[in-house]
Scaffold this active site. Structure first.
Site, PDB file in Angstrom:
ATOM      1  N   LYS A  89     -15.361   1.764 -25.683  1.00 62.02           N
ATOM      2  CA  LYS A  89     -16.708   1.907 -25.109  1.00 62.02           C
ATOM      3  C   LYS A  89     -16.927   0.769 -24.136  1.00 62.02           C
ATOM      4  O   LYS A  89     -16.660  -0.393 -24.455  1.00 62.02           O
ATOM      5  CB  LYS A  89     -17.738   1.824 -26.254  1.00 62.02           C
ATOM      6  N   GLN A 110     -15.852  -7.043 -23.910  1.00 65.99           N
ATOM      7  CA  GLN A 110     -16.538  -5.899 -24.526  1.00 65.99           C
ATOM      8  C   GLN A 110     -16.126  -5.713 -25.994  1.00 65.99           C
ATOM      9  O   GLN A 110     -16.920  -5.270 -26.816  1.00 65.99           O
ATOM     10  CB  GLN A 110     -16.194  -4.652 -23.708  1.00 65.99           C
ATOM     11  N   LYS A 113     -18.388  -8.096 -27.960  1.00 65.98           N
ATOM     12  CA  LYS A 113     -19.790  -7.707 -27.815  1.00 65.98           C
ATOM     13  C   LYS A 113     -20.077  -6.465 -28.664  1.00 65.98           C
ATOM     14  O   LYS A 113     -21.048  -6.411 -29.404  1.00 65.98           O
ATOM     15  CB  LYS A 113     -20.074  -7.406 -26.343  1.00 65.98           C
ATOM     16  N   LYS A 125     -13.198  -0.885 -20.521  1.00 62.82           N
ATOM     17  CA  LYS A 125     -13.981  -1.038 -19.284  1.00 62.82           C
ATOM     18  C   LYS A 125     -13.227  -0.330 -18.173  1.00 62.82           C
ATOM     19  O   LYS A 125     -12.003  -0.176 -18.246  1.00 62.82           O
ATOM     20  CB  LYS A 125     -14.130  -2.527 -18.945  1.00 62.82           C
ATOM     21  N   ASP A 165     -22.470   0.474 -15.052  1.00 61.10           N
ATOM     22  CA  ASP A 165     -22.351  -0.978 -14.855  1.00 61.10           C
ATOM     23  C   ASP A 165     -22.775  -1.196 -13.403  1.00 61.10           C
ATOM     24  O   ASP A 165     -23.404  -0.317 -12.802  1.00 61.10           O
ATOM     25  CB  ASP A 165     -20.912  -1.457 -15.118  1.00 61.10           C
ATOM     26  N   THR A 208     -30.719  -2.973 -21.849  1.00 58.34           N
ATOM     27  CA  THR A 208     -30.043  -4.268 -21.691  1.00 58.34           C
ATOM     28  C   THR A 208     -31.061  -5.364 -21.400  1.00 58.34           C
ATOM     29  O   THR A 208     -31.037  -6.437 -22.013  1.00 58.34           O
ATOM     30  CB  THR A 208     -28.983  -4.199 -20.582  1.00 58.34           C
ATOM     31  N   ASN A 239     -30.508  -3.032 -12.684  1.00 53.80           N
ATOM     32  CA  ASN A 239     -30.955  -2.461 -13.950  1.00 53.80           C
ATOM     33  C   ASN A 239     -31.302  -3.537 -14.981  1.00 53.80           C
ATOM     34  O   ASN A 239     -32.366  -3.492 -15.600  1.00 53.80           O
ATOM     35  CB  ASN A 239     -29.856  -1.519 -14.474  1.00 53.80           C
ATOM     36  N   SER A 375     -26.299   2.574 -25.996  1.00 52.68           N
ATOM     37  CA  SER A 375     -25.317   3.614 -25.665  1.00 52.68           C
ATOM     38  C   SER A 375     -24.738   4.200 -26.942  1.00 52.68           C
ATOM     39  O   SER A 375     -24.523   5.415 -27.048  1.00 52.68           O
ATOM     40  CB  SER A 375     -24.172   3.021 -24.835  1.00 52.68           C
TER      41      SER A 375
HETATM   42  P1  NDP Z   1     -26.884  -3.373 -10.843  1.00 51.85           P
HETATM   43  O1  NDP Z   1     -25.871  -2.895  -9.887  1.00 51.85           O
HETATM   44  O2  NDP Z   1     -27.993  -2.465 -11.255  1.00 51.85           O
HETATM   45  O3  NDP Z   1     -27.553  -4.714 -10.303  1.00 51.85           O
HETATM   46  C1  NDP Z   1     -26.856  -5.853  -9.973  1.00 51.85           C
HETATM   47  C2  NDP Z   1     -27.799  -6.749  -9.227  1.00 51.85           C
HETATM   48  O4  NDP Z   1     -27.178  -8.008  -8.986  1.00 51.85           O
HETATM   49  C3  NDP Z   1     -28.199  -6.183  -7.865  1.00 51.85           C
HETATM   50  O5  NDP Z   1     -29.505  -6.564  -7.570  1.00 51.85           O
HETATM   51  C4  NDP Z   1     -27.198  -6.862  -6.929  1.00 51.85           C
HETATM   52  O6  NDP Z   1     -27.663  -6.977  -5.597  1.00 51.85           O
HETATM   53  C5  NDP Z   1     -27.103  -8.226  -7.549  1.00 51.85           C
HETATM   54  N1  NDP Z   1     -25.824  -8.850  -7.233  1.00 51.85           N
HETATM   55  C6  NDP Z   1     -24.583  -8.322  -7.369  1.00 51.85           C
HETATM   56  N2  NDP Z   1     -23.663  -9.191  -6.957  1.00 51.85           N
HETATM   57  C7  NDP Z   1     -24.350 -10.277  -6.553  1.00 51.85           C
HETATM   58  C8  NDP Z   1     -23.976 -11.526  -6.039  1.00 51.85           C
HETATM   59  N3  NDP Z   1     -22.684 -11.810  -5.818  1.00 51.85           N
HETATM   60  N4  NDP Z   1     -24.956 -12.418  -5.738  1.00 51.85           N
HETATM   61  C9  NDP Z   1     -26.254 -12.123  -5.957  1.00 51.85           C
HETATM   62  N5  NDP Z   1     -26.665 -10.942  -6.448  1.00 51.85           N
HETATM   63  C10 NDP Z   1     -25.730 -10.052  -6.742  1.00 51.85           C
HETATM   64  O7  NDP Z   1     -26.075  -3.892 -12.133  1.00 51.85           O
HETATM   65  P2  NDP Z   1     -26.608  -4.150 -13.590  1.00 51.85           P
HETATM   66  O8  NDP Z   1     -27.995  -4.698 -13.547  1.00 51.85           O
HETATM   67  O9  NDP Z   1     -26.320  -2.951 -14.408  1.00 51.85           O
HETATM   68  O10 NDP Z   1     -25.586  -5.283 -14.079  1.00 51.85           O
HETATM   69  C11 NDP Z   1     -25.807  -6.673 -13.830  1.00 51.85           C
HETATM   70  C12 NDP Z   1     -24.895  -7.468 -14.754  1.00 51.85           C
HETATM   71  O11 NDP Z   1     -25.201  -7.156 -16.122  1.00 51.85           O
HETATM   72  C13 NDP Z   1     -23.406  -7.229 -14.609  1.00 51.85           C
HETATM   73  O12 NDP Z   1     -22.703  -8.434 -14.909  1.00 51.85           O
HETATM   74  C14 NDP Z   1     -23.124  -6.210 -15.694  1.00 51.85           C
HETATM   75  O13 NDP Z   1     -21.757  -6.223 -16.103  1.00 51.85           O
HETATM   76  C15 NDP Z   1     -24.017  -6.732 -16.782  1.00 51.85           C
HETATM   77  N6  NDP Z   1     -24.364  -5.772 -17.826  1.00 51.85           N
HETATM   78  C16 NDP Z   1     -24.985  -4.596 -17.509  1.00 51.85           C
HETATM   79  C17 NDP Z   1     -25.338  -3.721 -18.514  1.00 51.85           C
HETATM   80  C18 NDP Z   1     -26.125  -2.485 -18.239  1.00 51.85           C
HETATM   81  O14 NDP Z   1     -26.496  -1.824 -19.205  1.00 51.85           O
HETATM   82  N7  NDP Z   1     -26.420  -2.146 -17.008  1.00 51.85           N
HETATM   83  C19 NDP Z   1     -24.977  -3.987 -19.910  1.00 51.85           C
HETATM   84  C20 NDP Z   1     -24.407  -5.291 -20.142  1.00 51.85           C
HETATM   85  C21 NDP Z   1     -24.090  -6.120 -19.115  1.00 51.85           C
HETATM   86  P3  NDP Z   1     -27.702  -5.709  -4.590  1.00 51.85           P
HETATM   87  O15 NDP Z   1     -28.948  -4.979  -4.955  1.00 51.85           O
HETATM   88  O16 NDP Z   1     -27.736  -6.341  -3.249  1.00 51.85           O
HETATM   89  O17 NDP Z   1     -26.465  -4.918  -4.862  1.00 51.85           O
END
Ligand code: NDP
Length: 443
Positions: A89, A110, A113, A125, A165, A208, A239, A375
């Protein structure tokens, strides 16, 4: 040489060029020294050697045609790391920076976690170096269909259940689910993060971010503190970030920053989340637009949100986004707690500095586990062919996050690392998986 150092040098030698995977393996394995010393059966049965070697890693070609009729080829990945306690997962990351090393670091993390959630899910992943940004819906559909037309051979509701993700949201999951169904004829919970009309779970989108804040609240309460009245810096505007900001605000904190990959906003009166949602979720736009909603806010493309004075920092964007200079700035500004919404957002030296400075630190493995936990709740609902209410799922999520905090704290204390949640989360996550591996023999 200690058992841990021996295994780590194998990881580096056998996986050249995979720096993020080396970093993740080092971080986890070094925290397990006291556990493997106290339990010689782990070494005898090569548990660490087996843990760092994925069950399998699948790499494949993903060809697709853009709106101008031009063909492109991306690379797809799925790393099935460990299924000792349940089906693989973990999410699918779509971002141009994705390499095999990125996916292996995420898949490895993962395992622990997922174990921490207390639910029966193994670690995996996947993803691709495809960039959904700026693509039309048709192009994204083409890519997703091509990606799943290979991946479907390796996944299934009881085998491997991918999720979203970075870059993979409801739209992409929908396109992939449709392709899986068409190719296999099966209507089953092969993906999570699905839309509510076809098997998705209420509260998965929020899980999350909400879970991150539930765990932060529990950590603060254990130290006789509270979220109420605190100033919070959030990075990211995706997200995780949006729903962390929403829950923190609901619990009486004030969120003053958010960021995306081009810049960051500072709104001293508290971020207007309706505006952020409209910009990022509806328009798929840039945070620079935020000034049009809140003219008194500030937008910057240099520096980072961690320069702003805050009590609580929630890094929710991406890996290695909070470095030692950021950590120093946070400590100087008297930060109380840092909780990781993203995976591995804090560099190892920054983590060490924060902990040594007495900052309460919740690692992503524990703090962002609410997404995968929900999930797993989606998988349960799919198996039962039932849908629980938002309140039911949210209450279960809250209970899971409180348990994660308590289990990680207890494991830290048991092995002589009181209040060190990095150690505690790794140990608690590891012991369950390692014991299941021992029980199942050398496989
Ligand atoms: P999203 O794609 O929804 O959002 C990522 C955000 O971070 C966007 O606003 C993006 O900007 C910004 N971002 C990405 N790269 C950079 C960077 N290099 N510098 C600054 N900002 C950046 O992803 P999620 O919110 O789903 O995921 C965020 C993190 O959380 C990841 O590490 C993911 O692995 C982790 N995570 C997510 C889960 C989930 O359920 N979604 C669960 C557990 C962990 P822009 O809008 O410009 O793309």
């Amino acid at each position: 040489m200690s058992y841990v150092s021996e295994v780590l040098s194998h990881v580096v030698a056998k996986n050249p060029g995979e720096a993020e995977f080396h970093q993740a393996a080092k971080e986890v394995l070094e925290s397990l020294e006291s556990v493997v010393d106290a339990n010689p059966q782990y070494r005898k049965n090569a548990v660490l050697e087996r843990l760092v070697e994925p069950d399998r890693q699948i790499m494949f070609r993903v060809p697709w045609i853009d709106d101008n009729g031009v063909a492109h080829v991306n690379r797809g990945f799925r790393v099935q790391f460990n299924n000792a306690i349940g089906p693989y997962k973990g999410g699918l990351r779509l971002h141009p920076s994705v390499t095999l090393g990125t996916i292996k670091f995420l898949g490895f993390e993962q395992i622990f976690k997922n174990s921490l959630t207390g639910l029966p899910i193994g670690g995996g992943k996947g993803g691709s170096d495809f960039d959904p940004k700026g693509k039309s819906d048709r192009e994204v559909f083409e890519f997703c269909r091509s990606f799943m037309s290979e991946l479907y051979k390796y996944v299934g509701a009881d085998v491997d259940v991918p999720a979203g993700d970075i870059g993979t949201g409801a739209r992409e999951i929908g396109f992939m689910y449709g392709t899986y169904k068409k190719l296999t004829g099966l209507y089953e919970g092969v993906l999570t993060g699905k839309g509510l009309t076809y098997g998705g779970s209420l509260a998965r989108k929020e899980a999350t971010g909400y879970g991150l804040v539930y765990l932060t609240q529990e950590m603060l309460e254990a130290h006789k503190d509270t979220l109420k009245g605190k100033t919070v810096a959030v990075s990211g505007a995706g997200n995780v970030a949006i729903y962390a900001a929403e829950k923190a605000t609901a619990l009486g904190a004030k969120v003053v920053t958010m960021s995306d990959s081009t810049g960051w906003i500072y709104d001293k009166d508290g971020v207007d989340l309706a505006a952020v949602k409209e910009i990022k979720e509806v328009k798929r736009g840039r945070l620079s637009d935020y000034k049009n909603y809140r003219p008194k806010s500030e937008y910057s493309t240099s520096g980072h949100v961690w320069q702003v004075k805050c009590d609580i920092a929630l890094p929710c964007a991406t890996q290695n986004e909070l470095n030692i200079d950021d950590a120093r700035a946070l400590v100087k500004n008297k930060v109380v707690a840092v909780a990781e919404g993203a995976n591995m957002p804090t560099t190892p030296d920054a983590t060490e500095f924060l902990i040594k400075s007495g900052v309460l630190f919740a690692p992503g493995k524990a703090a962002n586990a609410g997404g995968v936990a929900t999930s797993a709740l989606e998988m349960s609902q799919n198996s039962q062919r039932l849908s629980w209410t938002f309140e039911e799922v949210d209450a279960k999520l809250h209970g899971i996050m409180v348990n994660i905090y308590r289990n990680a704290s207890a494991a830290a204390e048991k092995y002589g690392h009181k209040d060190n949640l990095v150690m505690g989360a790794n140990i608690a996550g590891f012991v369950k998986v390692a014991d299941a591996m021992l029980a199942q023999g050398i496989q």
